[in-house]
Every structure is written in C-alpha cells, then in structure tokens.
Design an enzyme around this catalytic site. Structure first.
Site: not given
Lengths: 66, 261
Positions: B207-208, B185-186, B97, B158
């Site tokens: 992820n987050t 992301a996001g 990545k 994040g």
C-alpha cells in the site's frame, strides 16, 4: 432510552434498529452494516431487531484500507 | 504465470491497498498501471451526515477488481469476527484480510487472537487471508485452521524497510511448500518485492510504498515489474551460489597460454 451510537451516547425513542437508522438520517440504501453489542446484525433483521436501554450500536461503511 | 487463491485464478501477483493516495484518481491510475486484480479496503464508523462514504466505494467498484476487506484495528478475535461479518454483507465477498493487532505501537499482530479468529471465520465460510508475523509455528497453525492465504509481514506496517528477517521468510516458504504465502506489509521498494518473489512467495500486498511515492502511478508499474522479475527468476531456478571465483570465459584455447619469450 439511552444507547451508544458509534461511541456517542444518544437518547432515542426508536423501537427497532431500522427505526433508529431512519431517525438518525442514514440513507436506506447506503452501503452500511450494523452491530449491536459487538454482535453483527444482518440487514434482513434490522426491522425486527428491538433496541434495549444501554445497547452499544456500531454502524460502519467502506473506507480506504491497506 | 497465473496463480490461484481461495479457488480463484489470478494473473497478477500484486495485491494493492487503497489508503494514502493523493486522490481517488491517482489510486485508479495506479491500479491500471500495475494490473492488480485485488484491492484491500476497510470499514469504519459512519456518521449519517458524512453522506454514506459512497464515493470511495463507487470508485472502487468501477475499477473492476476483487476486494479484500480487512479487519484492521481490531484488538480481539471477537472484534475481528464481527467486523468480518459486517464486511461480508457490505462488500458481498467471503474474502477477509484478518488482522488482529497485538501492539498499537509496532502494529504487531496478536498470534493467539489471529488463530482463534481464523478458526471461527473458516468455520463460518470465509476465505481467510491472515496477516501474521514471520513465525513458523503460527503460520502452521493458520494453515491447519484452513486459511486461504498466510500473509507474513516483511517489516512493520508502513515502514518500507523491506525483509528484516530473510531467513524466517525463506523458512516459511521451505516448510509450507503447499500453502499460499503472500508477503504483506513493510515492502518499500520494487527490489524488495522482487527479492521475496525470488524466494518463492506467491504474491505481495503493498500500500504505502505505492501510495506515498512521488509518482504513485509509475511506482505501481515499477512494483509490478519487480514482482514479475522475481517470480520469473524463481520459476527459472537461480544458479547455486559459490564461494570462489569461476571464470565465465573458457580457459581452453586461451592464446598466449604458457607463452615463452
């Protein structure tokens, strides 16, 4: 000989990368990879790769990541 | 419905990051709950007294997923290339990545460094999953470089704000119909994941949103359901939108129609 190991200046008498890793206490079979002066050094070359004064050495291991 | 990336067929369209979980146990449970087959991991400097960092890696290996190492934190193409080579040796995979940070405050990717690194890594045999902005031209350059997947962010890393520019993301899908596109992301909510999957994205990477949820395991499952719902809707073809109301119930045969007292 002065080198930088993971951003810290250290005085070592290791001739090769392999010797340096042993002297600093890295476990032989650890999941680590190395670079010298931002150039990747494959594990197979550790024993032959000679160190020079001022070398910047990075040793990395797996962590969590996104 | 399966999909293919870098020549590998996958069942799950959810790729999961491994940071910020309350525990390794919670991470493992979340992985099983959502059925992901791909986990992102990172590399950082190791001091020998830290013991090798092996407990995390052993736990990841026990989960039976493919790993997608990242180059997070790299600020130049050369840094990213070197870290990718280190990752390939440690993790035993050509998957990478690719992240080249252009701005530390927004974590916005550097498009020039990303394209430069992508070209070099593809030449070196890597399967490059390139994190990028939603800019069409950069995405085209990454496709031309031979990236295995192009991964635009929906919002800054994040933040969990969801797609800030739907038009740009939809344009990417429309203009790059044959590229593997993964929203990375996001994303903060399962509905965000469903939304981008409805637009035809091949997968999402989170992820987050899972790791920092009150209950990461249930949230992982909820995201998997959102991804499945969105993909199912895309494959089923959404109805065309209309400006004016149109009755669902037929008007022919309506009783009392034109009834005169």
């Amino acid at each position: 000989m002065d080198i930088s190991l993971n951003g810290q200046r250290v005085d070592v008498d290791a001739a090769t990368l392999q010797e340096l890793l042993q002297q600093r206490g890295y476990e032989p079979g650890a999941a680590i990879a190395c670079a010298i002066n931002q150039q990747f050094v494959p594990r197979a070359q550790w024993a032959q790769r000679e160190l020079n004064n001022g070398d910047r050495i990075d040793v990395v291991a797996p962590i969590t990541g996104g | 419905m399966s999909w293919t990336v870098a020549g590998v067929e996958l069942q799950s369209r959810l790729l999961l990051g491994t940071s910020h979980y309350p525990s390794l146990q919670a991470l493992g449970d979340a992985v099983h709950a959502c059925g992901t087959e791909v986990l992102t991991v990172g590399l950082r400097r190791l001091q020998p007294e830290a013991g090798g960092g092996s407990s995390f890696w052993q736990r990841i290996q026990s989960l039976g997923c493919r790993v997608l190492p990242n180059t997070a934190g790299c600020h130049s193409a050369q840094e990213a290339i070197t870290l990718a080579q280190m990752a390939r040796e440690i993790f035993g995979t050509p998957w990478i990545k690719l992240e080249v940070v252009g701005d530390d405050y927004t974590l916005q990717p550097d498009p020039f460094g990303t394209v430069e690194a992508a070209k070099a890594l593809v030449r070196d045999g890597f399967a490059v999953f390139a994190y990028t902005s939603d800019d069409l031209i950069v995405a085209q350059r990454l496709r031309d470089a031979g990236c295995a997947a192009i991964m635009p962010g929906a919002a800054p890393i994040g933040t969990g704000r969801g797609p800030l520019n739907p038009q740009a993301l939809m344009t990417l899908r429309e203009r790059l119909p044959d590229a593997v596109l993964v929203v990375d992301a996001g994303l903060g909510r399962p509905s965000h994941a469903a939304q981008v999957m409805e637009w035809g994205f091949d997968a999402v990477l989170l992820n987050t949103a899972v790791a920092q949820a009150g209950d990461p395991v249930r949230m992982a499952r909820a995201f998997a359901q959102g991804v499945d719902a969105g993909r199912g809707a895309f494959e089923a073809t959404l109805m065309p939108e209309r400006q004016a109301a149109q009755a669902s119930t037929p008007t022919v045969g309506m009783p009392f129609w034109h009834a005169v007292e």
